[in-house]
Structures are given as C-alpha cells and as structure tokens.
Design a protein around this motif. Structure first.
Motif, PDB file in Angstrom:
ATOM      1  N   THR A 152      15.940  24.766 -10.101  1.00 39.46           N
ATOM      2  CA  THR A 152      15.428  24.690  -8.739  1.00 39.46           C
ATOM      3  C   THR A 152      14.434  23.547  -8.581  1.00 39.46           C
ATOM      4  OG1 THR A 152      13.756  26.321  -9.332  1.00 39.46           O
ATOM      5  CG2 THR A 152      15.724  27.150  -8.255  1.00 39.46           C
ATOM      6  N   ALA A 153      14.344  22.702  -9.629  1.00 40.79           N
ATOM      7  CA  ALA A 153      13.560  21.474  -9.549  1.00 40.79           C
ATOM      8  C   ALA A 153      12.075  21.706  -9.317  1.00 40.79           C
ATOM      9  CB  ALA A 153      14.123  20.538  -8.482  1.00 40.79           C
ATOM     10  N   ILE A 154      11.535  22.759  -9.923  1.00 40.86           N
ATOM     11  CA  ILE A 154      10.072  22.826  -9.927  1.00 40.86           C
ATOM     12  C   ILE A 154       9.549  22.466 -11.309  1.00 40.86           C
ATOM     13  CG2 ILE A 154       9.675  24.353  -7.958  1.00 40.86           C
ATOM     14  CD1 ILE A 154       9.591  26.690  -9.812  1.00 40.86           C
TER      15      ILE A 154
ATOM     16  N   GLY B 181      13.465  27.302 -13.356  1.00 40.49           N
ATOM     17  CA  GLY B 181      12.561  26.258 -12.868  1.00 40.49           C
ATOM     18  C   GLY B 181      13.227  24.897 -12.891  1.00 40.49           C
TER      19      GLY B 181
END
Lengths: 612, 416
Positions: free
Chosen positions: B372-374, B369
């Motif tokens: 992937t920049a969430i 997370g």
C-alpha cells in the motif's frame, strides 16, 4: 521480584504490545480505506490505461487505375516477424529457427543485428515471410517471448503494365520528412517518385487506432470491448489515370532494350495515354523488402534507368520542329501556304547549308512532306535578320516547347527555345549573329525539347490549335466513392488560323503517304499524319524522332517518340509511333513485320545528314 | 495427552480463513483467464501450495503430540543445527532469483532461513528465561540475546536474503522489551528506524520525530544521559539519512528508496511496482472487480503476485471488503495470540508466543505496508497467504507451537 510485581509488569508490557498491534492495524485499515474508497476514482482510470494499449493501424494505400478501370497498382499483404531483444530468450533460438525453416546460425545473426540496433525497441527480424511461416509463428507466440508478428503491405503491379517512371516507388520517410508533415510517422513509407510522390497525400489515407488488451509483458490478449473505442483507418484515395493499360504495356514492350522516350497523348483532353522512358526498371523489385543489389545496379547503370527521359530529356527536335516553324512563319507574315521557295540543293547564307531533298520549287506543304531544309533556312534567315527572334521564341513556346508543362509527375525539365536573353548569356552580348541562329530553323543547335513537349506540341496541331495540359490522373476517388476531377486546361492558341493549320496537316499527312514516313508509318485503314526528325548528336549517333497524330480528320491520339542514338527517325522512331497508333485505334497490331522489326531493332552504325 | 477442548479453535479458524483467501488469490494469479502466458511451473503453484497446506495440517496436528518441554530442552541443539544448515547452504545451496538460501533435499527446496526463525526464537527465549534472576536489564544478557539474533542475520545477509533478515531485527526489540529491557531503552532501540522513516518522507518530519521520541524517552526513563543520547542519535540519523539521500546515493538509488513515497520519481523502475500495487488495490474499490476479474492481476502488471504482492490480488479482486477482512483476521489472530501469552504462567512459553506473534506482525506490517506504499518495498511474504511452501510450513509450525504451549499451559507450568 515478587510474582505480583512481575504480573503487573507483564500486563503493562502486554498493553504496550497490544497498542502497537492495534495502531498498526488501524494505520493499514485507514490506508486501504484511503486507496480503495477515497482515491478509487484516481486508480480506476490508471488500471484501464495499464491494460489497454493503443496501436496504430495503417491505412491501405490508394489504388491506381487505368482509363478503362483496370488496376495498375494495388497492395499485397506481406508478413513480418519482429523481435524485442530485451524480452527474447536465447534458449528459444532452435524453436524459432525450426518454425522459420532457417538455419540457427542465420537466426542468431539476425537477432544479434536487432540487438545492436536496440535492446528495447521492436524491430523487424524477417520480412516477407510466407503465410505458412507467419501462421506457425502466430501459433507459437506464447512460447516465444519477445517475438511478434505484423502484417504490412507492399505495392504490387498486376498485369503487364510496369510503368516504373509513371508510378514511382515508395521509400521510408526521412527524419526531415516526418518532422515536416504531422501525418507522416517514423517508419512510414512515402512516394519518392512518379504518381506515388505527386499524389502521396491522397494515396496515403488516414491512420486508425485500435485498443488492445495487453499484459505487463505487452502480450496482446484481444480487442477491448469488441472494439468500441477503435477508429478504423481511412483508406487512401484511388487514382483514375488517363493511361490505357493495353497501350502502355505494348509501348513498354516496344521500348525494351532501347534508349529514349515515348509519350502518347489524347489531343482532345491532354490525358496521357502512354508514357515510357527507356531503359525501364522493375518497380516490383523496389516494393516491400527492397532488392538492394538491384537498387545499386540501376543507380550505377551508365544508361541511368531511373532518369525519366520522356519528360526530362533535352534534345534538339530536328525536322519534327518544321511544322511549328511553318505556323510561326505564317503568323509573322513571312510566308503563306502558297509561298514557293526554290531549292537548288542547298541554302546559301554566308556558307552553304545542305539540303538532301530533291532540288525544285517547294511550298509549305511540300517542304514538310519532303523535309526540305532550304525552305526553313530561308524562313529562319528572315526571322533572324529582321530581329524577330524573341517573337519567334514566344510563339514557339505557345506550343508547349521550352517551359515545363506541369504534368503531374516529378522532375519534369524545361526545354530550350533560345531568345536574345539566352543568346546573350550563352555567347555574350553583341557577339552572336544570324549565322548562329540559322540551324534553329531545322530544329538543330541550341533548340531542345523533351518527348512530352513534342507530344503536347503535336497535339495542338492535331486538335486545330488548342493548347492542352498534359496530365496522367483524371480523377481522384476518395473513400466515400466521390470523384474529384482534375480540370485540365484546354485553350485556343489565339494566333493560329485554321487554314494555316490545314496546310501543315496536309504536309504532315504527305510525310506518311509519300515522304520518309511511308515505309513504317502508313496504316491501311487509318489516316496518319506525322513528321520524322533526326537530331545531330555531337556525342555519338544521331537521335531519331517521330511525331504523329491520327486519324487526321478527328485526331484521337498524338504521339512523340525519341530514340536516342538510333539514327534516322523514319526507321527508328516512326515504326514505334505507328504501332502505338494502330494499337490504340484498332485495338490490335496487325502488322507483324513492323512489330518484329521494332522488337529486333538494332541501330545501324552510320552518320546522317541534316535532313530526314 | 491433549484435550480437544483445550485447543484454541478460534486461532485455527482464523488460520484456515487466511490460507483459504490466500489460495483463492494464488489461484486467480496463476490460473486466471490469460495464465497461458505463464511458465508451467508457475501455473502449478496453486497445486503445490495446496499440497503444502495438507502437509502443514498434518504437521500442525502432529505438533500437538509433542511434549512442550521438548521445545525448551532442545532449543540450543536445534539452534546450533539450524545455524549449521545455514552455513552449509551458503556453500551448497541452490541459487533462486539471486539468493543462495535454498537447500535441496530430495525433490524439495527448503529455505533454511525460515526454519531458523523458530530455532532462534526458542534459543533466545530459553536463554532469557532459564534462570529466575536473569533480565534484559543486565547489559551482558541483552548483548547475548542480540548475538543470538545477529548470527542468523549475518548468515542471511551473506545469502542475499535481506528481507528475512529485517524481520529478525524487527522482532529483537520486542523480545528484549518483554524480557525487561526498560521502556525508554527499548524505544531508543527502535528510534533510528522511526526517525529514518520520517526523514525519508521529509527531513522536517524526521526532526519532529526526534523531538517527540526524545521527550517520550525522557518521560519514560527520566535519565538525562538517555535523552541526550536519543537527541544526538536522532540528529545523526536525520543528517545521515539526508546526506545519504542527497549526496552519497546516486539518483537512481535515491529514487528506489523514495519511490514508495513518490512513485512517479521512477515510474518504470522501482516506482513501477509501487504504482502498480497502489493501482491494483485502489482500483478494487469497495466490492472489488470480482474473482479472476482483476485486470492488474490477470494482466500481470505486478511481478510475482502469488508471493510478495498477494495482498494486491485480494485488494483488486475482493475490494475494500475483502482486504479489510484480511486485516481484521490478522488483527484478531495477533490479539488472540497476545492474550494467550499473557495468560500463560510459564515465562518461556510467554516469550515464545510473544516472539512468534510479533514475527507474524512484522511480516504483516512490512508486506501490506509495501503493497500500500506506506513503506519502501521490502520483499517478504504475507504469512499464511503468499505462495511458498517453506514459509507456510514454518509459519504453521510456529502457530502449532503456540497452540501446543497454550493447550498445555496447566501441566507445563507445574514443571517450571
């Protein structure tokens, strides 16, 4: 709780946890699908930009040649070591000091200096290091984070020619300068004097760009795709000058330890063959890493070596003014070549104006040869009394005296050829009279000129009455090898008639054969014509002048020499001018005694009269 | 004592697959074409990891010979011992990149916080399953469980290891949930995190999350006071987060928190890593740039790619195919472990396997997370793939414990 119920509960909880795992997995899968498939086009260019760094490649500055194709100014690579303090590790100081072969304390001091300047910006740590040290740093860059190296160039002056006042020096552009010109960037060096300044736009060239693969630390990893995106810098244009390198180096030698200016010009083209201002200074000490002590020395020197006397001095021309007086007198109808004036040893007008020439009757030719003052006092008296001052001033200015000649060097200064407006400003309206103008006739008093103006003026006599445009650069050779010629003015001064100019030339030839120029200026195989002059100097010793051209029949060179505080022009300036003529026309100097005399010249401590 | 047929070979194959991909990525990140710019000790990371894997394989085999009862029997003693080690580390530990969480034992540096994960899981599981009538529905039991988890968390925070501490806290609700904490209360427990996350994205999203969670809790529990608590708590979290972002935090602190959602806020600061990680993964495309060909990886645009950003290496060099393979492998591992837990008769074993599964899962979600920049960037390693000996060994031991419990599920259940 029964086992059955418990099993149900476990299955329900497991379903929830299973759901969480599956949802988490799907979220991440969708996310990477989004990044790698949908937004692929967005991130690919980003990753390209990341790993490529555009670097500016400085162009080589144009070279400067003399008229015979010898290089006068070229470039020499200099090697610099740079530092980005934020990335540098202080533990590496011993290694760095070892490679640089410098004491650790010294390195530490330099690093501290760089840190104080900026923590993140790259600055030069050491400049002009030897190639061996430079290679040593290059090999060890990998273990010296924050340390970089760069090749720059500095101006170099091969051969004997220094020509400091012609070439000029370079200096980093100021904020105003690089903001005003988009081709100049911070840290660029631009010409601040001489040809380097006037032709800076041509010499500078166009910067190139180079793409280099780098990592996040900014370390260079090589060129990108063998340089397909690179744009090579465009080399600056070369300058072809009218200077004669051999002549210039002799002139510089002759003017050493002296004070004054020398200009040798081709009377047929206006091209400057040699130009020297003394005292001179050493350009090579200002190239690359400037010798700061030297810079301060030459700036505070009372003899002002940075001042270009050859084009900026403002001194009375003394008797060298007389040939032009003669031509103007004839144009004004006040005399003819045959007009005879009697000289009793003085000219009387309100008071006696002295004349050191032997008493007797003088025509124009004889008056020039023996520099009789009476003749020209008489002429100036007529001009002033008949209210012709302004006409006189205009005609004198036609020779190139007075206004600037627009030579391609900076800081050229006007001379002074007085007219009524000038006199009114200087003395006040109606408060000046003929008596104030008398001394103008013999080139004394308010009239003042530079060596360049005298050279241009004597060139007009030499070439039979044509005004020349003095210039140093004859052609600009661009990067494609194409020449761009400077179209110098060459224009007849309409009012000059050839029989009049012949009389003046004869008089000037007489100066060298029988007059005051006969001691040092007469050459055995070449017919030289000239005129000596001595300008009274209220602040110290008189200034010596000599103007000359040769050969008389088909003049190839015209020279004007000003020797400040050196007494008679015949013994100070004339020998120098004659050596220049000899060298230029024969290719060598055969009169060793004259050369020795000039090199060991010490002005004698005496005051002189008006005449020379 | 154990039969090879009883071993869950699928788990071992997945495990081997993950550490092989991890090794390849570590090799690429530390031995690539321009690795000469890396310090020697980092260039050696690949070999050190390989040695740790060999050691871990031996430990995995050895663990299979341990009696499953030992885990339960020694749980408290092990827990106390690990807590003791952590306290010692606090005073005698070696400081590495700002964290005093390493204990030097001979030539090795041991991260005690990693081993303590196992001890904490054993201790909590033992506490919650040692008596039949015990359940997390009971407030005292729940609080004791919380205390078992909180003690190492406090020590980790003192050691400046917030990343690992977050994982402990993330596993806690799952443990309580499995042990009988009502669904509604479980949801309430994690609701502040969810509401806070959505509020950072946008306060309106936060408000919607509050509404959805409140309705869900009401549907699950049908108790007005619980829903009211959820609503009030949610509103407090939304307002608190918003006030913290707008008023309390300085702009650069705020940018750091928000940068995962909007990396351009601070492209050279906190946003740098987010942007570079996304760029690395995004530019990999479908097939990737090829092994040791990733420019982001090879040119070191990301710090420490062999640890926390290892997934970026996979994403860039092996593309969507490679990274989705990693996700699928992890997914299969989690579901297989969950299946193991559900099929186990013994509550202690169930809880231990569930805890370990979700410990891995939390690492997985937070690590990928972040990459992937969430999620905001939280520096924790990806299990079995990131470089790091202590973590790899600990994770392998935990997996080995699951395998042990699973292969002994028949004999073990008899004794309970």
């Amino acid at each position: 709780m029964t086992n059955h119920r418990q099993a149900d509960k476990i299955h329900a909880s497991a379903k929830v946890l299973q759901g969480i795992i599956v949802i988490g997995l799907i979220v991440l899968l969708v996310r990477i699908f989004q990044l790698q498939i949908i937004e692929y086009e967005t991130y690919t260019p980003l990753s390209m930009q990341n790993s490529l760094r555009m670097e500016v490649v400085n162009p080589a500055r144009g070279l400067i040649y003399d008229k015979n194709g010898s290089i006068l100014v070229e470039n020499q690579p200099i090697y610099s070591i740079t530092i980005t303090p934020a990335r540098f590790n202080a533990e590496k100081i011993p290694l760095l000091a070892d490679i640089l072969q410098i004491e650790e304390e010294e390195v530490q001091k330099k690093i501290t200096e760089a840190q104080q300047y900026s923590w993140h910006r790259t600055s030069r740590l050491f400049t002009e290091v030897s190639f061996e040290i430079f290679s040593g740093i290059q090999e060890n860059l990998w273990q010296l984070p924050g340390i970089g190296h760069q090749i720059e160039s500095k101006r170099q002056y091969p051969g004997d020619v220094r020509a400091a006042h012609i070439m000029g020096y370079l200096r980093e552009a100021t904020r105003e300068e690089y903001l005003a010109n988009e081709r100049i960037r911070l840290g660029d060096k631009i010409g601040k004097s001489g040809l380097e300044m006037v032709y800076d736009d041509y010499l500078r060239g166009e910067i190139g760009t180079e793409y280099i693969r780098v990592n996040a630390y900014g370390q260079e990893l090589g060129s990108y795709e063998e340089g397909i995106l690179d744009i090579s810098p465009t080399k600056g244009a070369d300058l072809v000058t009218t200077l004669d390198g051999n002549l210039q180096s002799l002139a510089e030698k002759l003017m050493e330890n002296k004070q004054g200016g020398l200009v040798a010009i081709d009377p047929q083209t206006g091209g400057i063959l040699s130009l020297v201002s003394a005292p001179q200074y050493d350009l090579s000490k200002l190239a690359g890493r400037m010798d700061f002590d030297y810079w301060q020395d030459i700036n505070s020197d009372p003899l002002t070596p940075l001042y270009n006397r050859a084009i900026s001095a403002r001194q009375p021309p003394g008797s060298t003014f007389k040939p032009f007086m003669g031509l103007v007198g004839m144009e004004l109808g006040l005399l003819s070549p045959q007009t005879e004036i009697y000289n009793p040893g003085y000219y009387s007008r309100g008071r006696r104006y002295g004349d050191l020439a032997d008493p007797g009757s003088y025509n124009l030719e004889k008056a020039l040869t023996f520099s009789s003052n009476t003749y020209f006092f008489w002429l100036m008296d007529r001009i002033a009394s008949r209210g012709m001052l302004n006409t006189w001033s205009d005609l004198i200015q036609d020779f190139g005296m007075g206004p600037v000649n627009n030579i391609d060097l900076p800081f050229e200064r006007t001379g002074i050829i007085p007219d009524s407006t000038y006199m009114n400003q200087r003395f006040g309206e109606r408060t000046w009279g003929v008596g104030d103008l008398m001394s103008l006739g013999v080139g004394q008093g308010m009239v003042s000129v530079s060596p360049l103006q005298m050279a241009v003026a004597v060139a007009s006599i030499a070439n039979g009455g044509y005004r020349v445009q003095p210039h140093i650069v004859s052609a600009i050779k661009d990067q494609k090898g194409e020449f761009q010629y400077t179209n110098a003015l060459f224009e007849k001064i309409e009012w000059i008639e050839s029989n009049q100019i012949e009389a003046v030339k004869k008089g000037m030839r007489g100066v060298v054969t029988t007059g005051s120029g006969r001691y040092y200026a007469d050459l055995p195989d070449i017919e030289v014509a000239g005129k000596t002059g001595t300008a009274q100097n209220p602040f110290g010793k008189d200034h010596g002048w000599f103007i000359a051209f040769a050969p008389v029949d088909n003049p190839q060179i015209a020279v004007a020499v000003l020797m400040e505080n050196s007494g008679y022009g015949s013994i100070s300036a004339a020998p120098i001018a004659s050596l220049i003529i000899e060298k230029y026309l024969t290719g060598e100097v055969n009169r060793q005694h004259v050369l020795d005399y000039v090199l060991s010249f010490k002005p004698r401590n005496e005051t002189t009269g008006v005449t020379d | 004592m154990i039969n090879a047929k009883d071993i869950s070979w699928s788990v071992i194959i997945i495990w081997a697959g993950l550490f092989t991909i991890g090794l390849a990525a570590i090799y690429s990140a530390t031995q690539g074409p321009v690795s000469q710019f890396l310090p020697d000790y980092i260039q050696n990371n690949f070999y050190k990891q390989a040695v740790w894997i060999v050691i871990s394989i031996l430990v995995l085999v050895a663990t299979q010979f341990v009696s499953p009862r030992t885990f339960q029997g020694g749980a408290y003693l092990f827990y106390v011992f690990c807590i003791f080690l952590m306290v010692i580390t606090l005073f005698l530990g070696v400081e590495i990149s700002g964290s005093r969480s390493w204990l030097r034992i001979g030539p090795m540096n041991l991260q005690v916080g990693e081993i303590t994960k196992i001890a904490t899981i054993f201790a909590a599981a033992n506490y919650l399953t040692s008596r039949r009538d015990i359940s997390a529905e009971n407030l005292k039991t729940a609080l004791t469980t919380v205390a078992i988890f909180l003690l190492p968390v406090i020590l980790l925070l003192l050691q400046n290891e917030a990343g690992i501490a977050i994982v402990y806290l993330a596993v806690l609700p799952v443990v309580l949930f499995w042990s009988g904490l009502p669904h509604g209360i479980s949801l309430l427990m994690i609701s502040p995190v969810l509401v806070g996350y959505f509020t950072i994205l946008n306060w309106m999203w936060g408000a919607i999350a509050v509404a959805v969670l409140t309705v869900a809790i009401f549907l699950l529990q049908r108790r007005a006071w619980l829903s009211l608590t959820s609503l009030i708590l949610g509103i407090i979290v939304v307002i608190g987060t918003e006030v913290a972002l707008q008023q309390v935090l300085l702009p650069h602190q705020r940018a750091r928190i928000e940068s995962f959602a909007n990396p351009t806020l601070e492209p050279l600061g906190a946003g740098w890593n987010v942007l570079q990680a996304k760029t690395a993964i995004g530019s990999g495309g479908l097939y990737g740039k090829g092994f040791m060909e990733g420019t982001q990886t090879q040119l070191r645009f990301l710090p420490e790619q062999w640890t926390d950003f290892i997934f970026c290496v996979v994403g860039e060099e092996f593309g969507f195919i490679g990274s989705s393979l990693v996700l699928v492998l992890f997914g299969l591992l989690f579901l297989r472990l969950l299946y193991m837990a559900v099929n186990h008769k013994h509550p202690f074993a169930q809880l231990v396997i569930i805890s370990i599964t979700f410990l891995f899962f939390m690492h997985f979600i937070i690590n990928i997370g972040s990459a992937t920049a969430i999620l905001p960037i939280i520096g924790i390693p990806l299990p079995f793939m990131s470089y790091g000996g202590s973590a790899f060994l600990t994770n392998t031991i935990m997996l080995a414990v699951c395998l042990n419990l699973d292969s002994n599920k028949r004999s073990f259940s008899i004794y309970s």
